[in-house]
Scaffold this motif. Structure first.
Motif, PDB file in Angstrom:
ATOM      1  N   ARG A  85     -85.145  18.383 -58.804  1.00  0.00           N
ATOM      2  CA  ARG A  85     -83.697  18.658 -58.758  1.00  0.00           C
ATOM      3  C   ARG A  85     -82.937  17.812 -59.776  1.00  0.00           C
ATOM      4  O   ARG A  85     -81.901  18.213 -60.288  1.00  0.00           O
ATOM      5  CB  ARG A  85     -83.150  18.379 -57.352  1.00  0.00           C
ATOM      6  N   GLU A 105     -87.891  35.509 -55.526  1.00  0.00           N
ATOM      7  CA  GLU A 105     -87.300  34.682 -54.475  1.00  0.00           C
ATOM      8  C   GLU A 105     -87.602  33.197 -54.745  1.00  0.00           C
ATOM      9  O   GLU A 105     -86.737  32.343 -54.617  1.00  0.00           O
ATOM     10  CB  GLU A 105     -87.875  35.125 -53.116  1.00  0.00           C
ATOM     11  N   PHE A 106     -88.838  32.939 -55.120  1.00  0.00           N
ATOM     12  CA  PHE A 106     -89.254  31.575 -55.447  1.00  0.00           C
ATOM     13  C   PHE A 106     -88.400  31.006 -56.583  1.00  0.00           C
ATOM     14  O   PHE A 106     -87.876  29.892 -56.496  1.00  0.00           O
ATOM     15  CB  PHE A 106     -90.742  31.605 -55.827  1.00  0.00           C
ATOM     16  N   VAL A 109     -84.752  30.332 -55.278  1.00  0.00           N
ATOM     17  CA  VAL A 109     -84.611  29.156 -54.419  1.00  0.00           C
ATOM     18  C   VAL A 109     -84.717  27.889 -55.257  1.00  0.00           C
ATOM     19  O   VAL A 109     -83.954  26.932 -55.101  1.00  0.00           O
ATOM     20  CB  VAL A 109     -85.693  29.181 -53.302  1.00  0.00           C
ATOM     21  N   SER A 110     -85.677  27.916 -56.161  1.00  0.00           N
ATOM     22  CA  SER A 110     -85.920  26.763 -57.007  1.00  0.00           C
ATOM     23  C   SER A 110     -84.715  26.483 -57.925  1.00  0.00           C
ATOM     24  O   SER A 110     -84.246  25.348 -58.037  1.00  0.00           O
ATOM     25  CB  SER A 110     -87.184  27.068 -57.802  1.00  0.00           C
ATOM     26  N   ALA A 113     -81.795  25.083 -56.011  1.00  0.00           N
ATOM     27  CA  ALA A 113     -81.958  23.682 -55.614  1.00  0.00           C
ATOM     28  C   ALA A 113     -81.486  22.774 -56.755  1.00  0.00           C
ATOM     29  O   ALA A 113     -80.803  21.769 -56.535  1.00  0.00           O
ATOM     30  CB  ALA A 113     -83.421  23.396 -55.262  1.00  0.00           C
ATOM     31  N   GLN A 166     -89.842  29.260 -65.649  1.00  0.00           N
ATOM     32  CA  GLN A 166     -89.264  28.318 -64.685  1.00  0.00           C
ATOM     33  C   GLN A 166     -88.534  27.196 -65.411  1.00  0.00           C
ATOM     34  O   GLN A 166     -87.452  26.760 -65.016  1.00  0.00           O
ATOM     35  CB  GLN A 166     -90.364  27.757 -63.787  1.00  0.00           C
ATOM     36  N   LEU A 170     -84.701  26.136 -64.927  1.00  0.00           N
ATOM     37  CA  LEU A 170     -84.372  24.840 -64.341  1.00  0.00           C
ATOM     38  C   LEU A 170     -83.682  23.902 -65.339  1.00  0.00           C
ATOM     39  O   LEU A 170     -83.098  22.903 -64.944  1.00  0.00           O
ATOM     40  CB  LEU A 170     -85.639  24.177 -63.776  1.00  0.00           C
TER      41      LEU A 170
END
Lengths: 267, 365
Positions: A85, A105-106, A109-110, A113, A166, A170
């Protein structure tokens, strides 16, 4: 990009770690500033992957000495999810397959966060779909992979692209990519490297863990570190990687011997 | 009031099965014995049923004959659960399906009424007919539901049968499902059961001449003091039959799960291709899982694979999710949901609207 006045993002000092009763890291020192790209090279068993897992907080590894400071706070005190995070990212050498959990979905959510940690609004399903479709372009990934279970039945190349996707979502400050080049053919390697280059900027930093020069032909490192026997034995610029390509790792054995360590210890 | 065990013995015309019987070795009937010895007196679930196009009713006499015929073929006639059902004044629904029928949904909610309720379902799928049927069980009180469902699949018929049964910690469910398959027929049976003091599922499938396709998917969840048992049996009475079976368990608390998967391949069933996998997730030190494949293979030219795993949540999966900012608790929940979803997504389409996972995991939506 080396700027001596850039803020330090990650500072590893005299880090020692073991897995079960086996000591692996034996005093790693490493400073990473914003804007820099580092490469850690070394033989199998030198401790490269262990370093990445310890930094990400894998529960199988125990830190026995040393410290890691991340953005001024004690990284080792943080749970793995908190590290993520706060912007630390580990691209897995072997991304895990999770049947039954939807990739979309993964990812949502990630991403949420991380957004919540940065004080940003969480994205609902629709807003997230827009974002993810835009970021898919970074790795030229087929949207069909969003509807599948996390990494399930993905080829090696698809898994690595999913890792970089990802990373694109992120927006980490420090991205550690553990042998992201392994198992990739030349086209997939180019796509993945291109993705990493697009995401690298003056505010963040990248730590590449690799065996091969071929990744560094595509992503130019500012620093190259050679790891052996659980420590960084030598640090140089990108030319060090080229030298390794020419001379191999034999000098490592000699250098370790002069330090009073047996080459066997390397393994 | 009579003693419940005596009363049940009288209804079944046979004493309660005990642990000395292999079929019931791990499955105590304490939850049934705790029932009030009376028949359930709620509303007849079949009273106001409207049938979709392609489905018609069968008369009671014919239904009895069909039931006996199917039970005899699968070997279900002697099952104690069947005998109990037959002795407990069952309500019977008997249906014939011709052509491609619209999906059908049956909801058997026992509510909070006490006592034992017996239901029977007889299904005949004519040659080439197809049906998607979702049976939903439920309870919120100290009662027991006994269901004996039989189905006869004609040549080329397709049945997609789902049983979704979120229960109550005071309630029991005994469900016997006997199905015969003619060649070229296809059966997809998906069961999802959780939350019952005692549940016992007995899918008994017989491929009468082989050459049919059977897919079995099951999920059973136990927590607290619950006990869930599935005894499945698939028989191939001819060559070229196929079976694809996956049985999944989630055992938490001091729950107990039993699975016995029998596959019978006699000499006549050459070229049978059968695969059975049992996967159990053990979430607590006090939970217990008993799982046993029972393969009886006489034919020599067959493929019969089987496997069983019992594990905890995988550390590498948990770490992967955590390393993406997902907290340990949420990561565990995601993994658990994913584990269950592999079975639940096979339920008939109508199940999706019921949020089966939420019902079974007893999560608040």
């Amino acid at each position: 990009m080396i700027r001596p006045d850039a803020p330090v993002l990650l500072e590893v000092s005299d880090l020692h770690a073991r897995v079960e009763e086996q000591p692996i890291l034996k005093g790693v020192n490493l400073t990473i500033r914003a804007g820099e790209i580092h490469a850690v090279m070394g033989r199998n068993g030198s401790g490269k992957s262990t370093l990445s897992k310890v930094l990400a907080g894998h529960p199988a590894y125990t830190v026995t000495a040393g410290s890691v400071s991340y953005m001024g706070s004690d990284l080792l005190e943080l749970a793995p999810e908190q590290r993520s995070r706060l912007g630390l990212f580990l691209g897995f050498q072997y991304p895990v397959e999770i049947p039954g959990v939807s990739n979309l979905e993964f990812l949502r959510v990630s991403t949420n966060a991380r957004r919540a940690q940065r004080g940003e609004e969480e994205l609902d399903t629709f807003a997230f779909e827009d974002l993810v479709r835009e970021r898919l372009k970074v790795v030229q990934m087929d949207p069909a992979f969003l509807d599948r279970s996390v990494n399930e039945g993905f080829s090696g190349g698809e898994k690595k692209r999913n890792e970089i996707l990802q990373m694109a979502l992120l927006e980490p400050l420090v991205a550690i990519l553990d042998e992201t080049d392994s198992g990739l053919d030349i086209d997939a390697l180019r796509i993945v490297a291109d993705g990493v280059n697009q995401l690298a900027g003056p505010e963040n930093a990248t730590l590449l863990i690799t065996h091969y020069q071929r990744l560094l032909d595509l992503i130019t490192p500012d620093f190259v570190h050679v790891m052996a026997a659980g420590r960084i034995l030598r640090t140089g610029g990108k030319e060090l990687a080229l030298e390794l390509e020419r001379t191999g790792y034999e000098w490592v054995d000699q250098e370790l011997a002069s330090l009073g360590r047996e080459p066997a210890e390397v393994l | 009031m009579p003693n419940t065990a005596d009363w049940l013995t009288q209804l079944a015309g046979a004493p309660l099965p005990g642990r000395s019987q292999e079929e019931w070795r791990f499955t105590g009937l304490a939850a049934l014995e705790a029932l009030a010895p009376e028949l359930w007196s709620g509303v007849d679930p079949f009273a106001q049923l409207s049938l979709p196009a392609g489905i018609s009713c069968i008369g009671a006499d014919q239904a009895q004959g069909l039931q006996q015929q199917v039970l005899k073929a699968t070997g279900g006639s002697d099952a104690w659960s069947v005998r109990l059902n037959q002795g407990a004044s069952p309500r019977c629904l008997a249906l014939r399906v011709a052509g491609a029928a619209d999906p059908l949904q049956l909801h058997f909610d026992a509510g909070a009424e006490p006592g034992l309720r017996a239901l029977q379902l007889v299904l005949v799928l004519e040659e080439g007919a197809s049906l998607e049927l979702l049976i939903q069980h439920g309870s919120s009180g100290p009662n027991a539901t006994s269901l004996v469902a039989v189905a006869q699949l004609g040549r080329g018929a397709e049945l997609n049968l789902g049983l979704l049964a979120p229960g109550d910690a005071r309630a029991s469910l005994l469900s016997h499902l006997s199905i015969t398959q003619a060649p070229a027929s296809s059966l997809q049976l998906t069961t999802a059961v959780g939350g019952w003091a005692l549940s016992r599922l007995e899918p008994c499938i017989s491929q009468l001449e082989g050459a049919a396709h059977t897919q079995l998917r099951a999920l059973q969840l136990v927590d607290g003091q619950e006990l869930a048992d599935t005894h499945s049996q698939v028989r191939f009475e001819g060559p070229d039959g196929q079976l694809d079976q996956l049985h999944k368990v989630v055992a938490d608390g001091a729950g107990r799960s039993v699975f016995n998967g029998a596959v019978r391949v006699p000499r006549s069933a050459q070229q049978t291709n059968a695969a059975q996998l049992s996967r159990s997730l053990l979430l607590s030190d006090r939970a217990r899982v008993d799982t046993k494949p029972e393969l009886e293979i006489v034919a020599d030219d067959v493929k019969c694979a089987h496997g069983a795993t019992i594990s905890r949540l995988q550390q590498n999966e948990l770490f992967y999710l955590q390393s993406r900012g997902i907290g340990a608790e949420q990561a565990s929940r995601l993994l658990l949901r994913g584990y269950c979803e592999e079975v639940l997504r096979e339920l008939p389409a109508a199940a999706a609207a019921l949020n089966p996972l939420t019902l079974l995991l007893r999560e608040h939506p």
